[in-house]
Motif scaffolding. Structure first.
Motif, PDB file in Angstrom:
ATOM      1  N   ARG A 355      17.454  -6.831  55.073  1.00 55.48           N
ATOM      2  CA  ARG A 355      16.663  -6.191  56.121  1.00 55.48           C
ATOM      3  C   ARG A 355      15.767  -5.101  55.566  1.00 55.48           C
ATOM      4  O   ARG A 355      14.595  -4.979  55.954  1.00 55.48           O
ATOM      5  CB  ARG A 355      17.591  -5.590  57.190  1.00 55.48           C
ATOM      6  CG  ARG A 355      16.867  -4.842  58.297  1.00 55.48           C
ATOM      7  CD  ARG A 355      17.857  -4.256  59.296  1.00 55.48           C
ATOM      8  NE  ARG A 355      17.158  -3.504  60.334  1.00 55.48           N
ATOM      9  CZ  ARG A 355      16.748  -2.255  60.215  1.00 55.48           C
ATOM     10  NH1 ARG A 355      16.961  -1.603  59.069  1.00 55.48           N
ATOM     11  NH2 ARG A 355      16.116  -1.641  61.192  1.00 55.48           N
ATOM     12  N   GLU A 356      16.278  -4.287  54.626  1.00 56.68           N
ATOM     13  CA  GLU A 356      15.487  -3.164  54.125  1.00 56.68           C
ATOM     14  C   GLU A 356      14.236  -3.625  53.374  1.00 56.68           C
ATOM     15  O   GLU A 356      13.229  -2.922  53.337  1.00 56.68           O
ATOM     16  CB  GLU A 356      16.327  -2.250  53.229  1.00 56.68           C
ATOM     17  CG  GLU A 356      16.905  -2.898  51.985  1.00 56.68           C
ATOM     18  CD  GLU A 356      18.307  -3.430  52.197  1.00 56.68           C
ATOM     19  OE1 GLU A 356      19.049  -3.549  51.203  1.00 56.68           O
ATOM     20  OE2 GLU A 356      18.661  -3.724  53.376  1.00 56.68           O
ATOM     21  N   VAL A 357      14.299  -4.832  52.797  1.00 55.75           N
ATOM     22  CA  VAL A 357      13.128  -5.353  52.087  1.00 55.75           C
ATOM     23  C   VAL A 357      12.049  -5.773  53.074  1.00 55.75           C
ATOM     24  O   VAL A 357      10.870  -5.435  52.914  1.00 55.75           O
ATOM     25  CB  VAL A 357      13.520  -6.541  51.183  1.00 55.75           C
ATOM     26  CG1 VAL A 357      12.279  -7.135  50.510  1.00 55.75           C
ATOM     27  CG2 VAL A 357      14.530  -6.104  50.127  1.00 55.75           C
ATOM     28  N   SER A 358      12.429  -6.512  54.121  1.00 58.07           N
ATOM     29  CA  SER A 358      11.430  -6.933  55.117  1.00 58.07           C
ATOM     30  C   SER A 358      10.883  -5.739  55.886  1.00 58.07           C
ATOM     31  O   SER A 358       9.695  -5.699  56.238  1.00 58.07           O
ATOM     32  CB  SER A 358      12.041  -7.946  56.086  1.00 58.07           C
ATOM     33  OG  SER A 358      13.133  -7.400  56.797  1.00 58.07           O
ATOM     34  N   GLU A 359      11.714  -4.740  56.141  1.00 54.64           N
ATOM     35  CA  GLU A 359      11.249  -3.531  56.828  1.00 54.64           C
ATOM     36  C   GLU A 359      10.270  -2.757  55.949  1.00 54.64           C
ATOM     37  O   GLU A 359       9.264  -2.217  56.432  1.00 54.64           O
ATOM     38  CB  GLU A 359      12.434  -2.633  57.200  1.00 54.64           C
ATOM     39  CG  GLU A 359      13.281  -3.158  58.338  1.00 54.64           C
ATOM     40  CD  GLU A 359      12.524  -3.149  59.651  1.00 54.64           C
ATOM     41  OE1 GLU A 359      12.405  -2.078  60.260  1.00 54.64           O
ATOM     42  OE2 GLU A 359      12.034  -4.231  60.054  1.00 54.64           O
ATOM     43  N   ALA A 373      16.873   9.842  53.127  1.00 52.68           N
ATOM     44  CA  ALA A 373      16.916  10.821  52.039  1.00 52.68           C
ATOM     45  C   ALA A 373      17.305  10.174  50.715  1.00 52.68           C
ATOM     46  O   ALA A 373      16.904  10.631  49.640  1.00 52.68           O
ATOM     47  CB  ALA A 373      17.900  11.935  52.388  1.00 52.68           C
ATOM     48  N   TYR A 374      18.086   9.083  50.781  1.00 56.60           N
ATOM     49  CA  TYR A 374      18.538   8.424  49.560  1.00 56.60           C
ATOM     50  C   TYR A 374      17.705   7.194  49.213  1.00 56.60           C
ATOM     51  O   TYR A 374      17.809   6.660  48.101  1.00 56.60           O
ATOM     52  CB  TYR A 374      20.009   8.013  49.706  1.00 56.60           C
ATOM     53  CG  TYR A 374      20.952   9.192  49.716  1.00 56.60           C
ATOM     54  CD1 TYR A 374      21.367   9.780  48.515  1.00 56.60           C
ATOM     55  CD2 TYR A 374      21.408   9.739  50.910  1.00 56.60           C
ATOM     56  CE1 TYR A 374      22.221  10.880  48.519  1.00 56.60           C
ATOM     57  CE2 TYR A 374      22.262  10.835  50.926  1.00 56.60           C
ATOM     58  CZ  TYR A 374      22.664  11.401  49.725  1.00 56.60           C
ATOM     59  OH  TYR A 374      23.495  12.484  49.732  1.00 56.60           O
ATOM     60  N   ALA A 375      16.903   6.730  50.143  1.00 58.16           N
ATOM     61  CA  ALA A 375      16.101   5.526  49.912  1.00 58.16           C
ATOM     62  C   ALA A 375      14.794   5.915  49.230  1.00 58.16           C
ATOM     63  O   ALA A 375      13.767   6.078  49.866  1.00 58.16           O
ATOM     64  CB  ALA A 375      15.836   4.810  51.232  1.00 58.16           C
ATOM     65  N   ARG A 376      14.837   6.075  47.918  1.00 63.17           N
ATOM     66  CA  ARG A 376      13.673   6.533  47.160  1.00 63.17           C
ATOM     67  C   ARG A 376      12.771   5.382  46.703  1.00 63.17           C
ATOM     68  O   ARG A 376      11.590   5.572  46.440  1.00 63.17           O
ATOM     69  CB  ARG A 376      14.130   7.328  45.941  1.00 63.17           C
ATOM     70  CG  ARG A 376      15.090   8.473  46.254  1.00 63.17           C
ATOM     71  CD  ARG A 376      14.422   9.583  47.022  1.00 63.17           C
ATOM     72  NE  ARG A 376      15.358  10.624  47.424  1.00 63.17           N
ATOM     73  CZ  ARG A 376      15.711  11.646  46.654  1.00 63.17           C
ATOM     74  NH1 ARG A 376      15.222  11.748  45.428  1.00 63.17           N
ATOM     75  NH2 ARG A 376      16.559  12.556  47.100  1.00 63.17           N
ATOM     76  N   SER A 377      13.308   4.162  46.584  1.00 62.17           N
ATOM     77  CA  SER A 377      12.530   3.037  46.081  1.00 62.17           C
ATOM     78  C   SER A 377      11.745   2.374  47.213  1.00 62.17           C
ATOM     79  O   SER A 377      12.215   2.302  48.354  1.00 62.17           O
ATOM     80  CB  SER A 377      13.458   2.004  45.436  1.00 62.17           C
ATOM     81  OG  SER A 377      12.753   0.821  45.125  1.00 62.17           O
ATOM     82  N   ASP A 378      10.540   1.864  46.882  1.00 59.54           N
ATOM     83  CA  ASP A 378       9.788   1.111  47.876  1.00 59.54           C
ATOM     84  C   ASP A 378      10.034  -0.391  47.738  1.00 59.54           C
ATOM     85  O   ASP A 378       9.374  -1.191  48.400  1.00 59.54           O
ATOM     86  CB  ASP A 378       8.292   1.418  47.791  1.00 59.54           C
ATOM     87  CG  ASP A 378       7.670   0.969  46.459  1.00 59.54           C
ATOM     88  OD1 ASP A 378       8.409   0.478  45.585  1.00 59.54           O
ATOM     89  OD2 ASP A 378       6.441   1.129  46.302  1.00 59.54           O
ATOM     90  N   LEU A 379      10.997  -0.771  46.882  1.00 58.15           N
ATOM     91  CA  LEU A 379      11.429  -2.167  46.725  1.00 58.15           C
ATOM     92  C   LEU A 379      10.243  -3.082  46.420  1.00 58.15           C
ATOM     93  O   LEU A 379      10.168  -4.219  46.891  1.00 58.15           O
ATOM     94  CB  LEU A 379      12.147  -2.631  48.007  1.00 58.15           C
ATOM     95  CG  LEU A 379      13.329  -1.762  48.465  1.00 58.15           C
ATOM     96  CD1 LEU A 379      13.828  -2.206  49.825  1.00 58.15           C
ATOM     97  CD2 LEU A 379      14.448  -1.804  47.437  1.00 58.15           C
ATOM     98  N   PHE A 380       9.330  -2.585  45.615  1.00 54.10           N
ATOM     99  CA  PHE A 380       8.050  -3.268  45.424  1.00 54.10           C
ATOM    100  C   PHE A 380       8.203  -4.665  44.827  1.00 54.10           C
ATOM    101  O   PHE A 380       7.610  -5.636  45.309  1.00 54.10           O
ATOM    102  CB  PHE A 380       7.128  -2.419  44.549  1.00 54.10           C
ATOM    103  CG  PHE A 380       5.721  -2.913  44.489  1.00 54.10           C
ATOM    104  CD1 PHE A 380       4.854  -2.712  45.559  1.00 54.10           C
ATOM    105  CD2 PHE A 380       5.253  -3.594  43.372  1.00 54.10           C
ATOM    106  CE1 PHE A 380       3.554  -3.180  45.511  1.00 54.10           C
ATOM    107  CE2 PHE A 380       3.956  -4.062  43.318  1.00 54.10           C
ATOM    108  CZ  PHE A 380       3.100  -3.851  44.400  1.00 54.10           C
ATOM    109  N   GLU A 381       8.977  -4.808  43.777  1.00 56.76           N
ATOM    110  CA  GLU A 381       9.100  -6.109  43.109  1.00 56.76           C
ATOM    111  C   GLU A 381       9.813  -7.120  44.004  1.00 56.76           C
ATOM    112  O   GLU A 381       9.470  -8.310  44.001  1.00 56.76           O
ATOM    113  CB  GLU A 381       9.815  -5.960  41.771  1.00 56.76           C
ATOM    114  CG  GLU A 381       9.002  -5.182  40.736  1.00 56.76           C
ATOM    115  CD  GLU A 381       7.598  -5.766  40.536  1.00 56.76           C
ATOM    116  OE1 GLU A 381       7.461  -7.014  40.526  1.00 56.76           O
ATOM    117  OE2 GLU A 381       6.641  -4.976  40.402  1.00 56.76           O
ATOM    118  N   LYS A 382      10.790  -6.664  44.757  1.00 59.40           N
ATOM    119  CA  LYS A 382      11.461  -7.569  45.696  1.00 59.40           C
ATOM    120  C   LYS A 382      10.493  -7.995  46.796  1.00 59.40           C
ATOM    121  O   LYS A 382      10.511  -9.145  47.241  1.00 59.40           O
ATOM    122  CB  LYS A 382      12.695  -6.889  46.303  1.00 59.40           C
ATOM    123  CG  LYS A 382      13.826  -6.687  45.317  1.00 59.40           C
ATOM    124  CD  LYS A 382      15.048  -6.103  45.993  1.00 59.40           C
ATOM    125  CE  LYS A 382      16.207  -5.957  44.990  1.00 59.40           C
ATOM    126  NZ  LYS A 382      17.416  -5.397  45.619  1.00 59.40           N
TER     127      LYS A 382
END
Length: 412
Positions: A355-359, A373-382
């Motif tokens: 879910r966090e990737v599609s969001e 506060a802990y979600a620092r990555s934008d999950l770009f490669e995924k």
């Protein structure tokens, strides 16, 4: 009635009573002079017969005089009450004269609203939003409380503005309340008042009942066919390319329509949307699929030197209505924004994407503050892998066209 400076027949001065004057005396006296009451208060009568209240008082070791208003407007009782308050304040080290000057210099609500609008001008997302801020206040708020000092605005004033439109125009009423609150918060920050009356009226307003209106979307299985119809139409090339780019990137219409070549990195297949164009006011990187890069290469041939990736025939940015009109006139009764829903539903039903990737692909903000506060990555490669799969799905030429374009002239 003898005035307060009269003396006994002897040489000792007569002790002044705390309340030497009477309401009847104030009303009837006409002889020029100063008539003392108590706490430094005296009534000053001019040769013309005009009467006004003045208080002589020591403020931080300095003798001062404070005007308390005309006797025709301020009663004896009110003058005494104000004089007593002034004296108490001065004895505690305060400055009632400065407070009076500050109150006189306070802005009206309208003046404050225009000041706040000016202060926030650099941060407005666009000129339309900036204009709407003042337009709603000018229409609904200024006529009722525009001339009131910001320190004088009460919850009753705010209620009087909101109640007539709260149920009739709920969205407008909410915006008006929010904008009144913005002005009041600024007044609080400047020390001109202690509360925000726009926040203190929740219980006094009825509950607004509104059905949730979702944007009309196309089932994800029909998106490929829709794009085939779009490509085959006689619409303006930039319009067709812009719509396909919206679908391929799952972005909002405005983000694509206003896209500038300076934001595009073809070598690294990235599109960086600046914060001021994002709903969350945060810069967003978008991975570009192979098909998205092909769309951009086609768009480059249409370049007119303005920098816009998808310029209209006039060289300006395409309007949201242009894209909406395109899909509707081709037989698809859906909203352009609804293609984001098509993408999200496809992610849920046809992939195992977290879910966090599609969001993140939709640039949605994490609502939970602790999680954010802990979600620092934008999950770009995924997201890159996900968008490549989505592009392959909607660009498939095997999908049958479920609607026939009946458009005669070109759609702009």
């Amino acid at each position: 009635m003898a005035d307060a400076i009269s003396r006994n027949e002897g040489t000792e001065p007569k002790k002044r009573p705390e309340k030497a004057l009477s309401a009847a005396f104030v009303r009837t006296v006409s002889k020029q002079g100063k008539y003392t009451d108590g706490h430094g208060l005296f009534l000053k009568v001019d040769a013309s017969g005009a009467k006004r209240w003045v208080q002589r008082i020591m403020i931080r070791g300095k003798r001062s005089e404070i005007g308390l208003g005309a006797a025709s407007l301020v009663s004896l009782a009110d003058a005494r009450e104000q004089a007593l308050e002034n004296r108490k304040l001065a004895r505690s080290g305060g400055d009632p004269l400065q407070i009076k000057r500050t109150a006189k210099a306070l802005l009206t609500f309208e003046e404050a609203a225009r000041k706040v609008h000016k202060i926030h001008e650099p941060n407005w997302r666009n000129k339309k939003h900036a204009a709407q801020f003042l337009a709603t206040l000018e229409t609904y708020t200024f006529p009722r409380m525009g001339k009131l000092k910001v320190s004088e605005v009460t919850t009753a004033d705010v209620l009087a503005v909101l109640q007539p439109i709260w149920l009739e125009k709920p969205e407008t009423a909410k915006r008006v309340r929010q904008r009144i609150g913005t002005v009041m918060k600024w007044a609080v920050a400047n020390g001109w008042r202690q509360d925000n009356p726009a926040e203190a009226i929740s219980q006094a307003l009825p509950k607004q009942k509104q059905p949730v209106k979702h944007r009309k979307s196309l089932p994800y299985g029909e998106v490929s066919g829709c794009l085939e119809v779009v490509r085959a139409s006689r619409a303006y090339d930039a319009t067709k390319l812009a719509l396909e780019f919206v679908v391929l990137t799952a972005c909002r219409s405005g983000e694509a329509r206003l896209a500038d070549w300076s934001e595009i990195d073809l070598e690294n297949a990235e599109w960086t949307i600046p914060a001021q164009r994002m709903k969350a006011n945060k810069e967003h990187r978008v991975p570009l699929s192979g098909r998205a890069l092909e769309v951009l290469e086609a768009a480059r041939a249409l370049g007119d030197g303005t920098g816009l990736v998808f310029p209209s025939v006039t060289g300006k940015a395409l309007s949201d209505m242009t894209l909406s009109k395109l899909v509707k006139e081709l037989g698809y009764a859906v909203d352009v924004h609804g293609f984001r829903t098509s993408f999200k539903t496809w992610c849920q039903e046809r992939t195992t994407t977290p879910r966090e990737v599609s969001e993140a692909a939709l640039a949605h903000t994490i609502q939970n503050k602790a999680e954010a506060a802990y979600a620092r990555s934008d999950l770009f490669e995924k997201r890159r892998a996900l968008m490549e799969r989505w592009a392959g799905y909607v660009s498939s030429q095997d999908s049958s066209v479920t609607r026939i374009a009946t458009l005669g002239a070109g759609v702009r």
